[in-house]
Scaffold this motif. Structure first.
Motif, PDB file in Angstrom:
ATOM      1  N   ASN A 397       4.194  24.423  17.882  1.00 50.77           N
ATOM      2  CA  ASN A 397       2.774  24.412  17.732  1.00 50.77           C
ATOM      3  C   ASN A 397       2.193  25.826  18.154  1.00 50.77           C
ATOM      4  O   ASN A 397       1.203  26.362  17.622  1.00 50.77           O
ATOM      5  N   ARG A 398       2.946  26.172  19.313  1.00 47.30           N
ATOM      6  CA  ARG A 398       2.671  27.661  19.916  1.00 47.30           C
ATOM      7  C   ARG A 398       2.815  28.518  18.939  1.00 47.30           C
ATOM      8  O   ARG A 398       1.802  29.509  18.689  1.00 47.30           O
ATOM      9  N   LEU A 399       3.879  28.642  18.081  1.00 48.83           N
ATOM     10  CA  LEU A 399       4.103  29.640  17.021  1.00 48.83           C
ATOM     11  C   LEU A 399       3.077  29.445  15.924  1.00 48.83           C
ATOM     12  O   LEU A 399       2.280  30.688  15.656  1.00 48.83           O
ATOM     13  N   LEU A 400       2.726  28.325  15.575  1.00 51.23           N
ATOM     14  CA  LEU A 400       1.683  28.132  14.533  1.00 51.23           C
ATOM     15  C   LEU A 400       0.434  28.762  14.804  1.00 51.23           C
ATOM     16  O   LEU A 400      -0.391  29.096  14.108  1.00 51.23           O
ATOM     17  N   ALA A 401      -0.113  28.162  16.186  1.00 52.17           N
ATOM     18  CA  ALA A 401      -1.423  28.621  16.573  1.00 52.17           C
ATOM     19  C   ALA A 401      -1.462  30.175  16.673  1.00 52.17           C
ATOM     20  O   ALA A 401      -2.414  30.783  16.239  1.00 52.17           O
ATOM     21  N   GLU A 402      -0.358  30.835  17.123  1.00 50.38           N
ATOM     22  CA  GLU A 402      -0.430  32.443  17.160  1.00 50.38           C
ATOM     23  C   GLU A 402      -0.446  32.947  15.981  1.00 50.38           C
ATOM     24  O   GLU A 402      -1.292  33.728  15.537  1.00 50.38           O
ATOM     25  N   GLY A 403       0.255  32.358  14.976  1.00 48.75           N
ATOM     26  CA  GLY A 403       0.253  33.006  13.526  1.00 48.75           C
ATOM     27  C   GLY A 403      -0.986  32.679  12.691  1.00 48.75           C
ATOM     28  O   GLY A 403      -1.477  33.516  12.091  1.00 48.75           O
ATOM     29  N   ASP A 404      -1.464  31.633  13.175  1.00 54.23           N
ATOM     30  CA  ASP A 404      -2.765  31.160  12.585  1.00 54.23           C
ATOM     31  C   ASP A 404      -3.902  32.261  12.776  1.00 54.23           C
ATOM     32  O   ASP A 404      -4.615  32.736  12.149  1.00 54.23           O
ATOM     33  N   LEU A 405      -3.885  32.429  14.074  1.00 55.38           N
ATOM     34  CA  LEU A 405      -4.812  33.418  14.798  1.00 55.38           C
ATOM     35  C   LEU A 405      -4.722  34.700  14.047  1.00 55.38           C
ATOM     36  O   LEU A 405      -5.510  35.504  14.095  1.00 55.38           O
ATOM     37  N   GLN A 406      -3.509  35.193  13.815  1.00 49.97           N
ATOM     38  CA  GLN A 406      -3.009  36.315  13.122  1.00 49.97           C
ATOM     39  C   GLN A 406      -3.371  36.345  11.821  1.00 49.97           C
ATOM     40  O   GLN A 406      -3.247  37.613  11.327  1.00 49.97           O
TER      41      GLN A 406
END
Length: 487
Positions: A397-406
């Motif tokens: 989820n950390r990776l997905l949240a970071e990627g989504d914001l990018q």
């Protein structure tokens, strides 16, 4: 052009087990460990979320596109997922490959009616060789008659796009413009098929990248459900029903005057064809099993009683519900749904616990259909009957949240207690990114930190109102924590 990130909730093992249990069928036992294969996985988001949320499962995600596989593999590595493998292969290669194990679940969505007849045959060979006894096949495809009228429009669109300049978006736009010009000139096709005109109008607001993948396809073709059912039956696969719970409840998914006409249709293929006509079905999510495994009445009762359910974010706390179905609005009885919703609002409940509610004890036969309707409507979801791994989900989820914001537009996070994913908007993604690092934050400090994060990614043009985040803290965050989405 990479395929957009899409998640199909019907692909999760816990969803499939709940639907099969409601149908009185024995599903693969998740607690004992299971194997799962997704064919045509795209960039891998479905399989990533499910692998993180199902540590007892072994997952294989297959796609022909090397860029897709590299994306999924890199995220799996970064998240530390050791129960998920990505494989680049054609369906023909996969069908002939020697493997040491079969699969309890084989799923494919948005593939079967977009590939050639040869590729469909290769998929069937793979299923025949690799679906375990008692294993479940999920097959999502476009169907007649709901998509029949669009065949001509898609063919012209595809032909125009072949000669147009630019990338997929530009070529798609050229095809759409050609169709609109014909419509505006009074072409009889659009007068005879008004649904095509409505679909064309909706294309202006659609994701063009997604539409390009969907429509700029040489082998695009709706399929007849009877032919699909017959092809899978030839492999030893028994048709079970739909992964869409509503479609397994005829009284709520078919026009009332059609019900009597269906009673004498016992052959599954004939019955499903009649249902397709009654619903004007455009897309099917069929379930098959390698060797039908029906539960007797007592085992069915025990399987239902053992199931546990949780409310999802946004679920109403009580009251009558209106379900927006293909046959129009269906009113949900407040005397049935209110006690279920009130109980789940207080926390997860087993089926047996729900039946002990006085209002539900008097109508035990209605509880399973009610839960299936709440599942379909996105208000409730079964809990995992297997080990959970909150740490693995939160790492992903950390990776997905970071990627989504990018800008990756993942739009989902893993929920370990569900063994599935939940949809998430941009503000919630930012809040998740903050809370996964700083779970102690709340109130004004959480708001300011989320706002700073949105500004960092240049996403603060539409500054979220404090009330939005307050509503998230009051209603959504407690459920997220209950489900293990964040710590």
């Amino acid at each position: 052009m990479p395929y957009p990130h899409h998640v199909h909730r019907e692909l999760s093992p816990s969803w499939l087990v709940a639907v099969l249990t409601a149908l009185g069928l024995r599903a693969p036992a998740l607690r004992e460990g299971f194997s799962y294969c997704e064919l045509g996985c795209g960039q891998g988001l479905n399989s990533l979320l499910l692998a993180a949320a199902n540590p007892a499962g072994r997952f294989l995600a297959v796609d022909y596109n090397a860029q897709h596989i590299e994306h999924g593999r890199s995220l799996a590595t970064a998240a530390g997922l050791t129960n998920l493998a990505f494989r680049q292969a054609s369906f023909a290669e996969l069908a002939e490959e020697e493997m040491q194990e079969g699969f309890d679940f084989i799923v494919l969505h948005g593939v079967y009616s977009w590939v050639s007849a040869d590729n469909r045959a290769a998929i069937r060979r793979f299923v025949q060789r690799r679906l375990n006894p008692g294993g479940v096949l999920y097959l999502g495809y476009m169907s007649h008659p709901g998509m029949s009228a669009f065949i001509g429009a898609q063919r012209l669109l595809w032909q125009v796009a072949q000669g147009a300049a630019g990338g997929p978006r530009e070529r798609l736009r050229a095809g759409l413009d050609a169709l609109k010009a014909l419509q505006q000139s009074g072409a009889g096709y659009f007068a005879e098929h008004p649904d095509v005109a409505r679909r064309l109008a909706r294309a202006d607001d659609a994701d063009l990248d997604f539409l390009a993948h969907e429509l700029l396809c040489e082998h695009w073709a709706p399929l007849h459900s009877a032919e699909v059912i017959g092809d899978i039956a030839a492999l030893g696969g028994q048709f079970l029903g739909s992964a869409t719970p509503l479609e397994n409840i005829d009284a709520l998914s078919l026009p009332g005057h059609c019900l009597a006409l269906l009673q004498g249709l016992e052959a599954p293929a004939l019955r499903e064809t009649a249902k397709d006509l009654a619903r004007n079905q455009a897309q099917r999510r069929d379930l098959f099993q390698h060797g039908l495994q029906s539960l007797d009445a007592e085992h069915h009762r025990q399987a239902l009683l053992a199931s546990c359910w949780a409310a999802l974010p946004g679920a109403p706390a009580s009251g009558a519900l209106v379900f927006d179905t293909r046959i129009g609005p269906v009113q949900g009885d407040a005397q049935l749904f209110s006690p279920v919703l009130q109980a789940l609002a207080a926390g997860p409940c087993s089926f047996a616990e729900l039946l002990r509610q006085p209002a539900l004890a008097a109508q035990p036969g209605n509880l399973s259909p009610a839960l299936q309707m709440l599942l379909w409507a996105g208000h409730a979801h079964p809990l995992m009957d297997a080990p959970v791994a909150p740490e693995a989900c939160q790492a992903l989820n950390r990776l997905l949240a970071e990627g989504d914001l990018q800008g990756a537009r993942y739009g989902h996070l893993a929920a370990p207690s569900l063994g599935a994913a939940i949809p998430v908007n941009r503000l919630e993604m930012a809040a998740a990114r903050v809370l996964l690092e700083h779970p102690e934050l709340s109130g004004e400090l959480l708001y300011e930190t989320v706002l700073a994060l949105l500004r960092r990614f240049a996403l603060a043009a539409g500054v979220p109102e404090r009330e939005q985040l307050q509503a998230f803290e009051r209603h959504t965050l407690p459920i997220w924590r209950q489900l293990g989405v964040v710590g």
